[in-house]
Design a protein around this motif. Structure first.
Motif, PDB file in Angstrom:
ATOM      1  N   MET A   1      70.727  25.049  48.234  1.00  0.00           N
ATOM      2  CA  MET A   1      70.603  23.844  47.423  1.00  0.00           C
ATOM      3  C   MET A   1      71.283  24.006  46.066  1.00  0.00           C
ATOM      4  SD  MET A   1      67.204  21.545  46.796  1.00  0.00           S
ATOM      5  CE  MET A   1      66.384  22.564  45.599  1.00  0.00           C
ATOM      6  N   ASN A   2      71.166  25.195  45.465  1.00  0.00           N
ATOM      7  CA  ASN A   2      71.806  25.429  44.172  1.00  0.00           C
ATOM      8  C   ASN A   2      73.326  25.314  44.267  1.00  0.00           C
ATOM      9  OD1 ASN A   2      69.344  25.912  42.960  1.00  0.00           O
ATOM     10  ND2 ASN A   2      69.421  28.114  43.316  1.00  0.00           N
ATOM     11  N   ARG A   3      73.896  25.799  45.392  1.00  0.00           N
ATOM     12  CA  ARG A   3      75.347  25.747  45.556  1.00  0.00           C
ATOM     13  C   ARG A   3      75.814  24.309  45.732  1.00  0.00           C
ATOM     14  NH1 ARG A   3      80.099  26.981  43.955  1.00  0.00           N
ATOM     15  NH2 ARG A   3      81.680  27.153  45.587  1.00  0.00           N
ATOM     16  N   ILE A   4      75.052  23.493  46.445  1.00  0.00           N
ATOM     17  CA  ILE A   4      75.417  22.084  46.601  1.00  0.00           C
ATOM     18  C   ILE A   4      75.415  21.382  45.248  1.00  0.00           C
ATOM     19  CG2 ILE A   4      74.587  19.850  47.471  1.00  0.00           C
ATOM     20  CD1 ILE A   4      73.860  21.164  50.051  1.00  0.00           C
ATOM     21  N   LEU A   5      74.386  21.663  44.435  1.00  0.00           N
ATOM     22  CA  LEU A   5      74.321  21.064  43.106  1.00  0.00           C
ATOM     23  C   LEU A   5      75.515  21.490  42.261  1.00  0.00           C
ATOM     24  CD1 LEU A   5      72.875  19.448  40.933  1.00  0.00           C
ATOM     25  CD2 LEU A   5      71.480  21.464  40.447  1.00  0.00           C
ATOM     26  N   GLU A   6      75.869  22.754  42.331  1.00  0.00           N
ATOM     27  CA  GLU A   6      77.011  23.259  41.568  1.00  0.00           C
ATOM     28  C   GLU A   6      78.303  22.548  41.989  1.00  0.00           C
ATOM     29  OE1 GLU A   6      79.206  27.555  40.609  1.00  0.00           O
ATOM     30  OE2 GLU A   6      77.414  27.468  41.861  1.00  0.00           O
ATOM     31  N   LEU A   8      78.593  19.558  43.416  1.00  0.00           N
ATOM     32  CA  LEU A   8      78.532  18.159  42.998  1.00  0.00           C
ATOM     33  C   LEU A   8      78.821  18.020  41.507  1.00  0.00           C
ATOM     34  CD1 LEU A   8      75.395  16.966  44.998  1.00  0.00           C
ATOM     35  CD2 LEU A   8      77.752  16.222  45.370  1.00  0.00           C
ATOM     36  N   GLU A   9      78.329  18.948  40.701  1.00  0.00           N
ATOM     37  CA  GLU A   9      78.589  18.886  39.265  1.00  0.00           C
ATOM     38  C   GLU A   9      80.058  19.150  38.953  1.00  0.00           C
ATOM     39  OE1 GLU A   9      75.642  21.534  37.542  1.00  0.00           O
ATOM     40  OE2 GLU A   9      74.490  19.778  36.928  1.00  0.00           O
ATOM     41  N   GLN A  10      80.681  20.034  39.707  1.00  0.00           N
ATOM     42  CA  GLN A  10      82.104  20.300  39.505  1.00  0.00           C
ATOM     43  C   GLN A  10      82.954  19.076  39.855  1.00  0.00           C
ATOM     44  OE1 GLN A  10      82.858  23.782  41.881  1.00  0.00           O
ATOM     45  NE2 GLN A  10      81.856  25.187  40.447  1.00  0.00           N
ATOM     46  N   TYR A  15      83.642  11.781  44.807  1.00  0.00           N
ATOM     47  CA  TYR A  15      82.743  12.110  45.907  1.00  0.00           C
ATOM     48  C   TYR A  15      83.132  13.437  46.551  1.00  0.00           C
ATOM     49  CZ  TYR A  15      80.977   7.286  45.885  1.00  0.00           C
ATOM     50  OH  TYR A  15      80.391   6.090  45.545  1.00  0.00           O
ATOM     51  N   LEU A  16      82.159  14.060  47.165  1.00  0.00           N
ATOM     52  CA  LEU A  16      82.382  15.208  48.031  1.00  0.00           C
ATOM     53  C   LEU A  16      81.904  14.830  49.426  1.00  0.00           C
ATOM     54  CD1 LEU A  16      81.303  18.411  46.066  1.00  0.00           C
ATOM     55  CD2 LEU A  16      83.551  17.909  46.991  1.00  0.00           C
ATOM     56  N   SER A  17      82.760  15.011  50.388  1.00  0.00           N
ATOM     57  CA  SER A  17      82.384  14.625  51.744  1.00  0.00           C
ATOM     58  C   SER A  17      81.353  15.588  52.319  1.00  0.00           C
ATOM     59  CB  SER A  17      83.615  14.591  52.650  1.00  0.00           C
ATOM     60  OG  SER A  17      84.074  15.906  52.893  1.00  0.00           O
ATOM     61  N   GLY A  18      80.534  15.068  53.211  1.00  0.00           N
ATOM     62  CA  GLY A  18      79.569  15.920  53.895  1.00  0.00           C
ATOM     63  C   GLY A  18      80.253  16.995  54.702  1.00  0.00           C
ATOM     64  N   GLU A  19      81.432  16.667  55.253  1.00  0.00           N
ATOM     65  CA  GLU A  19      82.170  17.646  56.042  1.00  0.00           C
ATOM     66  C   GLU A  19      82.645  18.813  55.176  1.00  0.00           C
ATOM     67  OE1 GLU A  19      86.103  17.919  58.987  1.00  0.00           O
ATOM     68  OE2 GLU A  19      85.516  16.011  58.070  1.00  0.00           O
ATOM     69  N   TYR A  54      79.146  12.252  49.068  1.00  0.00           N
ATOM     70  CA  TYR A  54      78.080  12.266  48.069  1.00  0.00           C
ATOM     71  C   TYR A  54      78.659  12.394  46.660  1.00  0.00           C
ATOM     72  CZ  TYR A  54      75.317  13.451  52.212  1.00  0.00           C
ATOM     73  OH  TYR A  54      74.737  13.450  53.460  1.00  0.00           O
ATOM     74  N   ARG A  55      77.962  11.733  45.723  1.00  0.00           N
ATOM     75  CA  ARG A  55      78.394  11.803  44.320  1.00  0.00           C
ATOM     76  C   ARG A  55      77.160  11.888  43.422  1.00  0.00           C
ATOM     77  NH1 ARG A  55      80.222   7.798  40.205  1.00  0.00           N
ATOM     78  NH2 ARG A  55      79.523   6.137  41.603  1.00  0.00           N
ATOM     79  N   LEU A  56      77.176  12.843  42.492  1.00  0.00           N
ATOM     80  CA  LEU A  56      76.081  12.996  41.543  1.00  0.00           C
ATOM     81  C   LEU A  56      76.242  11.977  40.426  1.00  0.00           C
ATOM     82  CD1 LEU A  56      73.611  14.750  40.659  1.00  0.00           C
ATOM     83  CD2 LEU A  56      75.224  16.148  39.355  1.00  0.00           C
ATOM     84  N   ILE A  57      75.250  11.105  40.270  1.00  0.00           N
ATOM     85  CA  ILE A  57      75.351  10.057  39.247  1.00  0.00           C
ATOM     86  C   ILE A  57      74.267  10.155  38.183  1.00  0.00           C
ATOM     87  CG2 ILE A  57      76.513   8.414  40.774  1.00  0.00           C
ATOM     88  CD1 ILE A  57      73.827   7.023  41.191  1.00  0.00           C
TER      89      ILE A  57
END
Length: 325
Positions: A1-6, A8-10, A15-19, A54-57
């Motif tokens: 989960m921490n890596r996904i957050l990192e 998304l923040e970068q 957006y970052l695709s699920g693939e 996905y996009r962190l908003i």
């Protein structure tokens, strides 16, 4: 989960695709979706598009262990081994002391969004409104003689001052004996170290830190407005509390390593360089009464050296310091 957050923040602007996330993390698309849901449950706002990904908003206003762990890792620090986070406690010191007695390891960190009975030196109350400041205590097990404990207090003050100066530049933040941090004579942070010893050796030390980060004038009692302030008031904008915590532990770990290798000498020089009260006439409030003197530095044990009116220099191990003029 921490890596996904990192990740998304970068990718803050798109957006970052699920693939792509699936390939980067070598997990299934379903596992990615589950991690995204966990982030949302932790307070992150994530926009999902079937076509784009996905996009962190939005970020949570609350501190989270996930965010803090990620930022600590980004600093390369390893001193914090476990994080215990609470919405509201009486005092993080009390929680950390209980955990230490139960055998919690060095590097256990207790953080609260709010304290109902936060305390500083001499039993004074620390203003701790929810979500505005940093209220934390962490456990150290240095295994050194009891009389070295005051040096750890001074080391903590130096680490915090250096971290805040870097993050809240250009604010001129300095240390008042022994460990209050000031801006323009007003207090923004306090440090309280409490220790337990056995046969004259430290069993553990609880380092408690309170920082007035994003408090407004309305958060302070009227009687404190002339002597206390916050980073937001002085800087004119809010700061990221997780950045401050990570920056502090980066500095603390570096100085703690130097201290264990080279002793108190380097810490003493840094403390003296950051002090805002050295070489200024001062009223010292001692257990034996009050006296006027001029602080001139620290001795090898960490006591404050003061020059009396007759020119003699004596060490002071505990006092309140009231600068004059």
């Amino acid at each position: 989960m921490n890596r996904i957050l990192e990740l998304l923040e970068q990718q803050s602007t798109g957006y970052l695709s699920g693939e792509l996330l699936s390939q980067e993390l070598q997990i299934s698309r379903t596992a990615v979706w589950k991690h995204i849901k966990k982030l949302e449950a932790a307070g992150y706002q994530i926009e999902a598009s079937r076509r784009l990904g996905y996009r962190l908003i939005g970020r949570p206003s609350k501190l989270t262990p996930q965010e803090l762990t990620m930022k600590l890792q980004s600093k390369g620090t390893s001193i914090i081994q476990k994080i215990r986070m609470f919405d509201s406690v009486d005092s993080t010191q009390n929680i950390a002391q209980r955990l230490a007695e139960e055998g919690a390891e060095e590097g256990t960190l207790v953080i609260a969004e709010q304290q109902t009975s936060g305390r500083g030196r001499l039993g004074r109350k620390w203003v701790s409104p929810s979500g505005r400041g940093i209220y934390m205590s962490f456990i150290l097990r240095p295994g050194m003689p009891l009389h070295f404990a005051p040096q750890l207090t001074l080391l903590t003050a130096v680490a915090l001052c250096r971290a805040l100066r870097a993050i809240a530049a250009p604010l001129d933040i300095g240390i008042k004996w022994p460990n209050d941090l000031l801006i323009g004579g007003k207090k923004i942070s306090g440090i309280l170290l409490e220790s337990t010893a056995e046969e004259e050796r430290l069993r553990y030390v609880i380092a408690g830190i309170g920082i007035s980060v994003n408090l407004t004038a309305d958060d302070f009692p009227q009687e404190l407005l002339d002597i206390a302030t916050s980073l937001q008031i002085e800087l004119g904008r809010p700061l990221d509390r997780a950045d401050i915590i990570a920056g502090f532990f980066e500095q603390f770990e570096q100085l703690y390593t130097i201290y264990q290798k080279d002793g108190f000498g380097p810490i003493r020089m840094l403390w003296e360089a950051l002090s805002v009260t050295l070489n200024k006439p001062t009223r010292l409030i001692l257990s034996s009464g009050e006296t006027m003197a001029t602080p001139v530095g620290l001795n090898e044990q960490g006591a404050l050296l003061v020059r009396k009116s007759d020119g003699t220099i004596v060490p002071i191990f505990s006092s309140e310091q009231v600068p004059q003029g």
